[in-house]
Design an enzyme around this catalytic site. Structure first.
Site, short mmCIF file in Angstrom:
data_model
loop_
_atom_site.label_atom_id
_atom_site.label_comp_id
_atom_site.label_asym_id
_atom_site.label_seq_id
_atom_site.Cartn_x
_atom_site.Cartn_y
_atom_site.Cartn_z
N PRO A 250 0.79 -1.24 0.00
CA PRO A 250 0.00 0.00 0.00
C PRO A 250 0.82 1.30 0.00
O PRO A 250 0.78 2.08 0.96
CB PRO A 250 -0.83 -0.13 1.28
CG PRO A 250 0.04 -0.93 2.20
CD PRO A 250 0.76 -1.91 1.31
N CYS A 251 1.53 1.54 -1.09
CA CYS A 251 2.31 2.77 -1.20
C CYS A 251 1.40 4.00 -1.24
O CYS A 251 1.86 5.12 -0.98
CB CYS A 251 3.22 2.73 -2.41
SG CYS A 251 2.39 2.44 -3.98
N HIS A 252 0.12 3.81 -1.55
CA HIS A 252 -0.82 4.93 -1.59
C HIS A 252 -1.05 5.52 -0.20
O HIS A 252 -1.56 6.64 -0.09
CB HIS A 252 -2.16 4.48 -2.19
CG HIS A 252 -2.80 3.34 -1.46
ND1 HIS A 252 -2.51 2.02 -1.74
CD2 HIS A 252 -3.71 3.32 -0.44
CE1 HIS A 252 -3.22 1.23 -0.94
NE2 HIS A 252 -3.96 2.00 -0.14
#
Length: 285
Positions: A250-252
């Site tokens: 989950p780089c977001h």
């Protein structure tokens, strides 16, 4: 089973609406003006938005405003610290999707995937069309299409695994999508296996991202401190920027220290949509 093709179609309108809001935020556009920008009546746009997000557009915007993200950022350090002691059940579990890493060995990395069999598939998702690629060892690529450009998406996959053999997947992809985006409504608690290749630093950064609970955000500086490299936040940002597996890693959930949601491999509007969508789900639980 969720109709992800319908969600992907709905998302096109949502993304265009977010673009419009980004470009006109100083004038605080009304719901009528936002709906008009995507060529829909206010009532039709509201129905589509609720079908996609579960709430109306005005309420959704609250979750992507600067005030909201700053509030969430204030708790980011404690969130990461708490995750060290978290188990894999209950509200504080590490990552809703139970992702497990399978990092390539130095020998595998040197071969650049030579002889690796990769199946790929284009499909819909809550955030538009995407490309998913899998191996016997797990998901090795997951990316959203920019401007629905399939050739560019495939080129990125081929470049990432130049020695691999590629096959278009003919098997139904909906069960996998349902586990990714709708895990709380499926009876399948098996961990997601993902196959990644990168430097030790990059892999440590990607693993750290799994510690951010869904519906929350942290800064690049927070991640740098978490992995014991507090001065390396720019290198952390670079590693996050080349994350090969969207959403599952989950780089977001990493945003600027100022609270702004931007800089995303698959578009800043999509990042805003994901952050808001997860925040809504967290509130609904």
């Amino acid at each position: 089973m969720v109709d992800y093709s319908q969600q992907a179609d709905d998302y096109k309108r949502i993304e265009n609406a977010i673009h419009f809001i980004e470009d006109n935020f100083k004038s605080q556009p009304t719901l009528d003006e936002i709906a008009k920008s995507v060529h829909l009546s206010k009532f039709h746009f509201n129905r589509i938005f609720k079908r996609w997000a579960g709430i109306g557009p005005v309420q959704f915007l609250h979750f992507i405003t600067l005030d909201y993200t700053k509030q969430k950022m204030a708790n980011s350090k404690s969130l990461l610290d708490a995750s060290l002691d978290a188990g894999l059940s209950g509200p504080s579990r590490l990552h809703d999707l139970f992702v497990t890493f399978d990092a390539m060995t130095p020998g595998d990395f040197k071969k650049q995937g030579d002889g690796l069999k990769i199946k790929y598939c284009f499909c819909g998702s809550p955030f538009g069309q995407c490309l998913i690629a899998t191996t016997e060892r797990g998901v090795c690529h997951f990316g959203f299409l920019q401007k629905n450009d399939r050739s560019d998406a495939l080129s990125q996959l081929y470049e990432a695994w130049p020695g691999a053999m590629f096959y278009e997947n003919s098997e139904p992809i909906e069960p996998l999508l349902n586990r990714i985006f709708n895990l709380d409504q499926v009876d399948d608690a098996r961990p997601f296996n993902i196959l990644v290749k990168g430097t030790n630093f990059q892999i440590n950064v990607w693993k750290a991202l799994l510690q951010i609970p869904s519906g929350n955000v942290v800064s690049y500086q927070d991640i740098a401190a978490y992995i014991g490299r507090p001065k390396a936040f720019r290198a952390v940002a670079s590693a996050i920027a080349i994350n090969p597996i969207a959403y599952l890693i989950p780089c977001h959930r990493v945003i600027a220290k100022s609270g702004k949601i931007h800089q995303y491999r698959w578009g800043s509007s999509r990042k805003k949509a994901i952050v808001g969508w997860e925040a809504v789900k967290k509130v609904a639980i």
